[in-house]
Design an enzyme around this catalytic site. Structure first.
Site, PDB file in Angstrom:
ATOM      1  N   PRO A 137       0.824  -1.206   0.000  1.00 30.98           N
ATOM      2  CA  PRO A 137       0.000   0.000   0.000  1.00 30.98           C
ATOM      3  C   PRO A 137       0.856   1.253   0.000  1.00 30.98           C
ATOM      4  O   PRO A 137       1.988   1.253   0.463  1.00 30.98           O
ATOM      5  CB  PRO A 137      -0.807  -0.118   1.305  1.00 30.98           C
ATOM      6  CG  PRO A 137       0.088  -0.904   2.195  1.00 30.98           C
ATOM      7  CD  PRO A 137       0.747  -1.921   1.294  1.00 30.98           C
ATOM      8  N   ASP A 138       0.304   2.330  -0.539  1.00 21.11           N
ATOM      9  CA  ASP A 138       1.036   3.577  -0.466  1.00 21.11           C
ATOM     10  C   ASP A 138       0.766   4.183   0.903  1.00 21.11           C
ATOM     11  O   ASP A 138       0.169   3.561   1.762  1.00 21.11           O
ATOM     12  CB  ASP A 138       0.624   4.526  -1.592  1.00 21.11           C
ATOM     13  CG  ASP A 138      -0.841   4.913  -1.518  1.00 21.11           C
ATOM     14  OD1 ASP A 138      -1.411   4.883  -0.411  1.00 21.11           O
ATOM     15  OD2 ASP A 138      -1.420   5.240  -2.557  1.00 21.11           O
ATOM     16  N   PHE A 139       1.209   5.402   1.090  1.00 19.93           N
ATOM     17  CA  PHE A 139       1.044   5.974   2.408  1.00 19.93           C
ATOM     18  C   PHE A 139      -0.211   6.789   2.605  1.00 19.93           C
ATOM     19  O   PHE A 139      -0.789   6.746   3.673  1.00 19.93           O
ATOM     20  CB  PHE A 139       2.249   6.855   2.728  1.00 19.93           C
ATOM     21  CG  PHE A 139       3.431   6.036   3.120  1.00 19.93           C
ATOM     22  CD1 PHE A 139       3.851   5.946   4.428  1.00 19.93           C
ATOM     23  CD2 PHE A 139       4.117   5.319   2.167  1.00 19.93           C
ATOM     24  CE1 PHE A 139       4.931   5.162   4.770  1.00 19.93           C
ATOM     25  CE2 PHE A 139       5.195   4.529   2.495  1.00 19.93           C
ATOM     26  CZ  PHE A 139       5.603   4.447   3.810  1.00 19.93           C
ATOM     27  N   ARG A 140      -0.627   7.513   1.608  1.00 25.33           N
ATOM     28  CA  ARG A 140      -1.683   8.465   1.869  1.00 25.33           C
ATOM     29  C   ARG A 140      -3.033   8.234   1.205  1.00 25.33           C
ATOM     30  O   ARG A 140      -3.924   9.053   1.359  1.00 25.33           O
ATOM     31  CB  ARG A 140      -1.191   9.865   1.512  1.00 25.33           C
ATOM     32  CG  ARG A 140      -0.034  10.303   2.406  1.00 25.33           C
ATOM     33  CD  ARG A 140       0.477  11.668   2.017  1.00 25.33           C
ATOM     34  NE  ARG A 140       1.419  12.195   2.968  1.00 25.33           N
ATOM     35  CZ  ARG A 140       2.703  11.857   3.008  1.00 25.33           C
ATOM     36  NH1 ARG A 140       3.151  11.000   2.143  1.00 25.33           N
ATOM     37  NH2 ARG A 140       3.507  12.372   3.905  1.00 25.33           N
ATOM     38  N   ASN A 197      11.490   4.679  -2.787  1.00 27.10           N
ATOM     39  CA  ASN A 197      10.989   3.475  -2.152  1.00 27.10           C
ATOM     40  C   ASN A 197      12.063   2.752  -1.347  1.00 27.10           C
ATOM     41  O   ASN A 197      13.241   2.819  -1.666  1.00 27.10           O
ATOM     42  CB  ASN A 197      10.405   2.530  -3.207  1.00 27.10           C
ATOM     43  CG  ASN A 197       9.279   3.185  -3.975  1.00 27.10           C
ATOM     44  OD1 ASN A 197       8.595   4.061  -3.455  1.00 27.10           O
ATOM     45  ND2 ASN A 197       9.093   2.786  -5.217  1.00 27.10           N
ATOM     46  N   ASP A 228      11.454  -0.623  -0.474  1.00 30.96           N
ATOM     47  CA  ASP A 228      11.067  -2.034  -0.541  1.00 30.96           C
ATOM     48  C   ASP A 228      12.107  -2.923  -1.194  1.00 30.96           C
ATOM     49  O   ASP A 228      11.958  -4.137  -1.228  1.00 30.96           O
ATOM     50  CB  ASP A 228       9.729  -2.180  -1.279  1.00 30.96           C
ATOM     51  CG  ASP A 228       9.736  -1.474  -2.636  1.00 30.96           C
ATOM     52  OD1 ASP A 228      10.833  -1.266  -3.207  1.00 30.96           O
ATOM     53  OD2 ASP A 228       8.657  -1.125  -3.122  1.00 30.96           O
ATOM     54  N   HIS A 277      15.703   7.443  -0.138  1.00 38.42           N
ATOM     55  CA  HIS A 277      15.169   7.298   1.209  1.00 38.42           C
ATOM     56  C   HIS A 277      15.743   6.088   1.929  1.00 38.42           C
ATOM     57  O   HIS A 277      15.160   5.565   2.871  1.00 38.42           O
ATOM     58  CB  HIS A 277      13.644   7.224   1.156  1.00 38.42           C
ATOM     59  CG  HIS A 277      13.041   8.506   0.671  1.00 38.42           C
ATOM     60  ND1 HIS A 277      11.804   8.601   0.091  1.00 38.42           N
ATOM     61  CD2 HIS A 277      13.550   9.766   0.673  1.00 38.42           C
ATOM     62  CE1 HIS A 277      11.565   9.859  -0.239  1.00 38.42           C
ATOM     63  NE2 HIS A 277      12.607  10.570   0.091  1.00 38.42           N
TER      64      HIS A 277
END
Length: 399
Positions: free
Chosen positions: A95-98, A169, A171, A188
């Protein structure tokens, strides 16, 4: 935190990697970063005031995905830079964050946080690491497979076109898809390595070591000094990696085509990358919605280098709206790469499934979507993922 994509792969808005304010990013990079910002401002003023030698000229024969594909097949396109966010990983199941209702921030009530973003803030983590590691168990790298978009970037590398992929990302799916460390700037950070937070220790740990700790529900502590050990992802309150600033200086002088995917371009300094390419460099956005556009007020002042898809002055920016996998499929088809991309996805996913306990069990296995499905090439430049401050478009991290 670099954008809150702390999860690393997924979605529409926040690109997973964690957000990091501009001030943080500059603080630890001292003179180098200061000089780079000064150079950027000089170039910006030079361009907007018409003092530079570069004069905007139309390099695409038309502002469409077809126009971009023809440019990519020409002698003018040799160095492609991709900048990506959480939106390229949502089809993998991350899922994304927002995104309202489905994003990570909307589903953190069980962690009793003072506010959702606290789970990715370095000071909160040092005092209360348990919520982050509980979330990490759900989103840990190795449980998901790279998407069509990840493998499209791999094809760019195999075709000799990829100069670099800048990702928000965390991941690690770019690495799983076959990109090497040299191909990447993980703005990040990454789960690939971890370090002890002890000021006099800083011992490094591997992905397997951290995974064993996280899945045994033991808070990771250093074997030597018993201090907390943190994955090397950028939390809010931390600086972006020096590699980001170093390579940014050279890469964005060489780039012939910028491809932006799955990010809302709201978190700095990552969001400013679109403005660092030469004036005549085409920029393609593949995203659920338009993003990275010029601020209306700044545009009136003639002081903006944001993306321009619709004005009469538009000359190099193209937006393709829809799921990132579909956009990459559409572009691959125009380039004559669709069969190759489809075969690569099938082969790599089969190899992952064949490994015991790997992503085949938990991660979604996106098949190659039909070119143009649901999404449409933005034509009179069409229009657009990740998450900084709030990436609302598609990206993995919390950009």
């Amino acid at each position: 935190m670099a954008e809150r994509d702390a999860a690393g792969a997924g979605g529409n808005e926040a690109e997973r990697g964690l957000d990091s304010p501009d001030s943080d990013s500059d603080s630890e990079n001292g003179g180098a970063s200061g000089e780079s910002e000064m150079d950027f401002l000089r170039n910006l003023l030079s361009r907007t005031l018409g003092l530079g030698s570069e004069k905007p000229e139309k390099v695409l024969d038309e502002l469409t995905l077809d126009g971009v594909s023809r440019f990519m097949q020409s002698e003018k396109c040799r160095n492609v830079v991709c900048i990506v966010g959480a939106g390229i990983s949502t089809s993998a199941g991350i899922p994304d964050f927002r995104s309202p209702g489905t994003g990570l921030y909307a589903n953190l009530q069980s962690y009793n946080l003072p506010y959702p973003e606290a789970i990715f803030e370095i000071n909160y983590f040092k005092q209360h690491p348990e919520p982050f590691f509980a979330l990490a168990r759900e989103l840990y790298p190795g449980q998901f497979k790279p998407t069509v978009c990840h493998y499209f970037i791999r094809l760019l590398k195999e075709k000799g076109l990829l100069l670099r992929c800048y990702t928000q990302n965390i991941d690690t799916l770019e690495r799983v898809a076959g990109l090497d460390q040299e191909d990447l700037v993980e703005a990040h950070g990454t789960f690939f390595t971890s370090h002890c937070l002890g000021s006099s220790c800083k011992k490094q740990y591997t992905l397997d070591w951290m995974k064993e700790k996280i899945f045994s529900t033991v808070t990771p502590k250093c074997d030597q000094c018993q201090s907390l050990v943190k994955p090397d992802i950028v939390f809010f309150g931390e600086s972006l990696p020096p590699r980001f600033f170093t390579l940014m200086q050279s890469d964005f002088q060489k780039v012939d085509l910028l491809i932006v995917m799955g990010t809302s371009l709201q978190v700095q300094p990552f969001a400013s990358l679109v403005s660092r390419v030469p004036t005549n460099t085409p920029r393609l956005l593949i995203n659920k919605e338009k993003t990275g556009q010029s601020d209306p007020f700044m545009s009136l002042m003639g002081l903006s280098t944001g993306m321009d898809f619709d004005s009469e002055k538009a000359y190099r920016d193209v937006a393709w709206l829809g799921e990132c996998d579909q956009g990459c499929t559409a572009l691959a088809e125009l380039l004559g790469w669709k069969n190759e991309l489809e075969a690569l996805v099938k082969k790599e996913h089969s190899a992952i499934d064949a490994k015991p306990g790997q992503a085949g069990e938990a991660g979604a296995s996106p098949s190659l979507p039909p070119a143009g499905a649901t999404a449409s090439p933005s034509s009179p430049p069409a229009k657009p993922g990740s998450s900084p401050e709030k990436e609302s478009d598609a990206g993995n991290k919390t950009e």
